[in-house]
Design an enzyme around this catalytic site. Structure first.
Site, PDB file in Angstrom:
ATOM      1  N   ASN A 120      61.758  -8.689  30.387  1.00  0.00           N
ATOM      2  CA  ASN A 120      62.526  -7.496  30.019  1.00  0.00           C
ATOM      3  C   ASN A 120      64.009  -7.651  30.350  1.00  0.00           C
ATOM      4  O   ASN A 120      64.857  -7.078  29.665  1.00  0.00           O
ATOM      5  CB  ASN A 120      61.955  -6.267  30.713  1.00  0.00           C
ATOM      6  CG  ASN A 120      60.663  -5.803  30.062  1.00  0.00           C
ATOM      7  OD1 ASN A 120      60.375  -6.160  28.930  1.00  0.00           O
ATOM      8  ND2 ASN A 120      59.884  -5.017  30.780  1.00  0.00           N
ATOM      9  N   ASP A 134      42.830   9.185  37.697  1.00  0.00           N
ATOM     10  CA  ASP A 134      44.035   9.885  37.260  1.00  0.00           C
ATOM     11  C   ASP A 134      43.998  11.281  37.859  1.00  0.00           C
ATOM     12  O   ASP A 134      42.963  11.722  38.393  1.00  0.00           O
ATOM     13  CB  ASP A 134      44.106   9.949  35.730  1.00  0.00           C
ATOM     14  CG  ASP A 134      45.539  10.062  35.228  1.00  0.00           C
ATOM     15  OD1 ASP A 134      46.050   9.084  34.662  1.00  0.00           O
ATOM     16  OD2 ASP A 134      46.150  11.129  35.425  1.00  0.00           O
ATOM     17  N   SER A 157      57.300  -2.316  34.951  1.00  0.00           N
ATOM     18  CA  SER A 157      58.002  -3.265  34.086  1.00  0.00           C
ATOM     19  C   SER A 157      59.453  -3.456  34.500  1.00  0.00           C
ATOM     20  O   SER A 157      60.110  -4.388  34.037  1.00  0.00           O
ATOM     21  CB  SER A 157      57.947  -2.791  32.632  1.00  0.00           C
ATOM     22  OG  SER A 157      58.542  -1.513  32.504  1.00  0.00           O
ATOM     23  N   HIS A 166      52.430  -7.326  36.003  1.00  0.00           N
ATOM     24  CA  HIS A 166      53.005  -6.670  34.828  1.00  0.00           C
ATOM     25  C   HIS A 166      52.334  -7.154  33.555  1.00  0.00           C
ATOM     26  O   HIS A 166      52.578  -8.267  33.089  1.00  0.00           O
ATOM     27  CB  HIS A 166      54.515  -6.938  34.777  1.00  0.00           C
ATOM     28  CG  HIS A 166      55.178  -6.359  33.573  1.00  0.00           C
ATOM     29  ND1 HIS A 166      56.279  -6.943  32.973  1.00  0.00           N
ATOM     30  CD2 HIS A 166      54.895  -5.256  32.834  1.00  0.00           C
ATOM     31  CE1 HIS A 166      56.639  -6.218  31.935  1.00  0.00           C
ATOM     32  NE2 HIS A 166      55.812  -5.197  31.820  1.00  0.00           N
ATOM     33  N   VAL A 188      50.916   4.166  36.975  1.00  0.00           N
ATOM     34  CA  VAL A 188      51.361   5.544  36.768  1.00  0.00           C
ATOM     35  C   VAL A 188      52.769   5.554  36.191  1.00  0.00           C
ATOM     36  O   VAL A 188      53.345   4.506  35.871  1.00  0.00           O
ATOM     37  CB  VAL A 188      51.294   6.352  38.086  1.00  0.00           C
ATOM     38  CG1 VAL A 188      49.878   6.344  38.644  1.00  0.00           C
ATOM     39  CG2 VAL A 188      52.273   5.808  39.126  1.00  0.00           C
ATOM     40  N   VAL A 189      53.353   6.745  36.059  1.00  0.00           N
ATOM     41  CA  VAL A 189      54.656   6.917  35.438  1.00  0.00           C
ATOM     42  C   VAL A 189      55.712   6.031  36.105  1.00  0.00           C
ATOM     43  O   VAL A 189      55.662   5.782  37.312  1.00  0.00           O
ATOM     44  CB  VAL A 189      55.065   8.410  35.478  1.00  0.00           C
ATOM     45  CG1 VAL A 189      55.256   8.876  36.919  1.00  0.00           C
ATOM     46  CG2 VAL A 189      56.314   8.660  34.657  1.00  0.00           C
ATOM     47  N   GLU A 190      56.681   5.555  35.338  1.00  0.00           N
ATOM     48  CA  GLU A 190      57.679   4.592  35.812  1.00  0.00           C
ATOM     49  C   GLU A 190      58.782   5.299  36.602  1.00  0.00           C
ATOM     50  O   GLU A 190      59.949   5.344  36.204  1.00  0.00           O
ATOM     51  CB  GLU A 190      58.246   3.827  34.599  1.00  0.00           C
ATOM     52  CG  GLU A 190      59.023   2.572  34.951  1.00  0.00           C
ATOM     53  CD  GLU A 190      58.159   1.367  35.290  1.00  0.00           C
ATOM     54  OE1 GLU A 190      58.707   0.257  35.345  1.00  0.00           O
ATOM     55  OE2 GLU A 190      56.937   1.530  35.516  1.00  0.00           O
ATOM     56  N   GLU A 208      53.169 -11.111  33.975  1.00  0.00           N
ATOM     57  CA  GLU A 208      54.130 -11.498  35.004  1.00  0.00           C
ATOM     58  C   GLU A 208      53.565 -11.111  36.369  1.00  0.00           C
ATOM     59  O   GLU A 208      53.270  -9.938  36.612  1.00  0.00           O
ATOM     60  CB  GLU A 208      55.475 -10.798  34.793  1.00  0.00           C
ATOM     61  CG  GLU A 208      56.253 -11.288  33.594  1.00  0.00           C
ATOM     62  CD  GLU A 208      57.571 -10.551  33.408  1.00  0.00           C
ATOM     63  OE1 GLU A 208      58.548 -11.172  32.965  1.00  0.00           O
ATOM     64  OE2 GLU A 208      57.626  -9.336  33.711  1.00  0.00           O
TER      65      GLU A 208
END
Length: 724
Positions: free
Chosen positions: A506, A349, A435, A456, A406-408, A468
């Site tokens: 989703n 990170d 996702s 996922h 990491v962040v979407e 997934e």
């Protein structure tokens, strides 16, 4: 039908008869009808040998490494259509095992590896049971998970062997126990070293042949004996168990209730009467819709192991060293899960704090497993020793797979993936845990997109079984094969899906959650909306699910779906307004619910109108539960039809498995599209058109659904598992 070559009978000079199970056509031993008939014939041979003085003891064992007997043949169970046939199948198995139980010589089941269902019932019919101390040894009666009960004597024999409460804990849950726990319960008499198990089992039997010793039993204190050995005590235990079953299942699953009835009426009675009660219950359950649906879901899970007929070209790469970039909740969960499966993990990170948090998360998870007796303290420490981490890419050159978590945000993910690709071996596989974002869009930043795919995981990683695997346009077959094998190694249920906004789960959940918002806007209460969903059998309602996912994450997913699909995915006003507040859902303590330390402490937001303003009416409006449920389900079915039409999933089976494993869609209903087929596409189109006329285009029937209605076909007929 030709006689099966398993089991086989071997006679030793010492007077020991050995019945050995080793099915040449399967990786495990299964008790199908031909096997049971052959076993019956062999037991008759043993009886004749006993009468002639040639046989003084019987050892039953398996030649399969890591497996004793895994139970009955699921396909045979699924072929039973009438209660009468079910009763007959039960009585046949009971009769065979009764032959075993009535042998006048010492009989020993030598359990080395997995022993489940009919295998455990066979062992219970032996006078003695010994088990290997191998980690692979697991003993249980999982029939309740298939909607049935142990009907070859297991429901009768187990309570009489280990006591009522201990037996209920196993039979009502399908729980599996290791050898040491089985010994403490009195389920097995001795635990023997795995390295010399065959010799030790033989010595155990020979000692019993020389001097008959009463089988060891689990110890029970005075109070437990008082409760279990008296009729009033048993009634109290069974009543408490029934309350627990109803609380956990809502009465949707008949098997645990029938198990309680059978045990309640059979304890203290003759074996013959108890077996008759078992058989009658088995016949009733085997012919039920719930059992057929649960067997269907079992087959779906088995299908996932083979990727639903997918033939990946190229051998899978073994994943021994894993990298995880992004040490948040998801990244830390992935790291811990992999380390628990003996994979070395390197966390990375941009700050030390998230890495430290991930280590703390992993340690707590290992300690939790150790406290529950699932692993030893030493195994927990060994798991932690496999995890390392930091803020740089040191060690990444030796990795087989790197998962980005990491962040979407597409720009951030593309940058990170590009950095990773520069620092890993050219054959290393890269995967994104996104996702909602496009795998192909991320692949544009890579020099080797053939080594890249989506992977996922669902939150929480340690509990949610689905993964997934997202196939990009340029993802190689070898990459898919490697990641599929890795997901299975982690104990997950993998489903390969196509690239597209929200992928499979989703995308289907999006309209479902949104419809809950529209219902709120019409005046339905949180309790009525979520209550309609849970009454159907879902583990939680849509509004509580929004809180669990996180309001910020749900809002981002809604924005992605709106951009991709336009007006029919436009977020409802209550969801938009909630997203504009500072509430985050469960992780922040407030959302549609006020959350406490436990689920029992949470309650729906009592001042919803004050919080959301004119997005919801100030006065609640009653909407019939059936109408709420229909709207929630119809939008999911409609979107699932579009998912199939767009090629995101290839078969109805894959959609159903993903929804069961990823959302908790009630297994007793067989899956979303099996439920849809039970109601027939023609009826679904009619109901959607009625709602479309009053509520708009979000209920416009999908083209695929219209085609099915026109052609009088079901989802499973039109979208079978490809035959490859």
């Amino acid at each position: 039908m030709a006689a099966t070559p398993t089991p086989n009978l071997h006679l030793e000079d010492s007077g020991v008869a050995r019945i050995v199970f080793d099915d040449p056509d399967r990786s495990v031993n299964v008790l199908g009808e031909p096997v049971m008939r052959r076993l019956s014939d062999l037991l008759e041979e043993v009886r004749a040998g006993v009468d002639a003085g040639r046989i003084g003891g019987l050892l039953i064992e398996s030649a399969k490494e890591g497996s004793f007997i895994v139970g009955a043949d699921i396909e045979e169970l699924g072929s039973i259509e009438s209660p009468g046939d079910g009763v007959e199948a039960s009585r046949f198995g009971q009769a065979v095992f009764l032959e075993l139980e009535r042998l006048s010589i010492p009989t020993v089941a030598a359990i080395q590896g997995t022993c489940l269902g009919g295998g455990t019932e066979l062992a219970l019919a032996c006078r003695y049971r010994v088990a290997s101390d191998s980690n692979s040894t697991r003993i249980g009666l999982p029939e309740v998970q298939l909607g049935i009960l142990p009907a070859w004597g297991g429901t009768t024999r187990l309570p009489r062997l280990i006591g009522l409460q201990a037996a209920l804990d196993l039979i009502l849950t399908g729980k599996q126990v290791d050898a040491k726990r089985a010994r403490r319960l009195g389920l097995v008499g001795e635990v023997l070293p795995d390295e010399i198990f065959a010799q030790a089992s033989m010595r155990f039997l020979e000692k019993r042949m020389a001097e008959e010793i009463a089988p060891a039993r689990g110890s029970r204190g005075f109070l437990k004996r008082l409760m279990e050995d008296t009729a009033p005590g048993r009634r109290i235990i069974l009543a408490a168990a029934r309350r627990s079953v109803m609380e956990k299942t809502g009465g949707h699953y008949p098997a645990p209730l029938r198990i309680l009835e059978v045990i309640g009426h059979s304890m203290g009675r003759s074996l013959e009467r108890a077996f008759q009660l078992e058989a009658e219950a088995a016949g009733e359950l085997l012919a039920s819709r719930v059992t057929r649906n649960l067997l269907h879901v079992f087959r779906l899970r088995e299908g996932a192991k083979k990727a639903f007929g997918e033939t990946f070209r190229g051998e899978p790469r073994e994943i021994a060293d894993l990298g995880v970039v992004g040490a948040g909740v998801m990244g830390g969960g992935i790291a811990q899960l992999a380390a628990a499966r003996e994979v070395r993990v390197r966390l990375k990170d941009i700050r030390h704090e998230p890495v430290a948090d991930a280590f703390s998360h992993a340690r707590k998870a290992f300690e939790r497993e150790a406290s529950r007796g699932r692993i030893s303290g030493r195994e927990a420490e060994q798991g932690m020793e496999r995890i390392s981490g930091g803020t740089d890419y040191s060690g990444f050159g030796q990795l087989d797979l790197v998962v980005e978590a990491v962040v979407e945000r597409l720009d951030v993910k593309r940058t990170v993936l590009g950095e990773v690709e520069e620092r890993v071996d050219p054959e290393c596989i890269l995967a994104t845990n996104t996702s909602t974002l496009s795998v192909d869009a991320m692949a544009e930043a890579l020099e080797r997109p053939e080594h890249f795919c989506g992977l996922h995981f669902f939150n929480p990683v340690h509990r949610m079984p689905l993964v997934e695997i997202v196939r990009g346009e340029r993802t190689s077959e070898g990459t898919l094969a490697s990641v599929h094998a890795f997901a299975r190694r982690l104990g997950k249920v993998p489903v390969v899906v196509g690239d597209g906004p929200g992928f499979l789960v989703n995308r289907i959940l999006g309209p479902y959650l949104n419809e809950a918002g529209f219902l709120l806007a019409e005046g339905a209460s949180i309790e009525d909306i979520d209550g309609a969903a849970t009454a159907f059998g879902l583990p939680m309602g849509p509004l509580r699910l929004v809180d669990e996912v996180g309001i910020d994450i749900a809002r981002h997913a809604g924005d992605v779906l709106l951009e991709a699909f336009g007006e029919r995915m436009r977020p409802s006003a209550p969801l938009v307004r909630m997203g504009e507040t500072d509430r985050l859902g469960r992780k922040g303590g407030k959302g549609f619910y006020l959350h406490g330390d436990s689920r029992k402490d949470e309650k729906p937001e009592p001042e919803l109108h004050t919080l959301l303003g004119d997005a919801v009416p100030s006065t609640a409006v009653h909407i019939d539960e059936a109408d709420i449920r229909a709207r929630l389900l119809l939008v999911m079915i409609n979107e699932a039809a579009r998912v199939l039409g767009d090629g995101i999933a290839r078969s109805a089976a894959e959609v159903d498995l993903a929804m069961v494993m990823g959302t908790g869609f009630p297994p007793f209903r067989g899956g979303l599209l099996r439920f849809a087929d039970d109601n027939h596409p023609r009826s679904l189109v009619e109901r959607l058109e009625t709602l479309e006329a009053t509520l708009g285009e979000r209920f416009t029937p999908a083209p695929v659904l219209r085609e099915l209605a026109r052609d009088d076909r079901t989802f499973y007929e039109a979208f079978p598992v490809p035959d490859r």
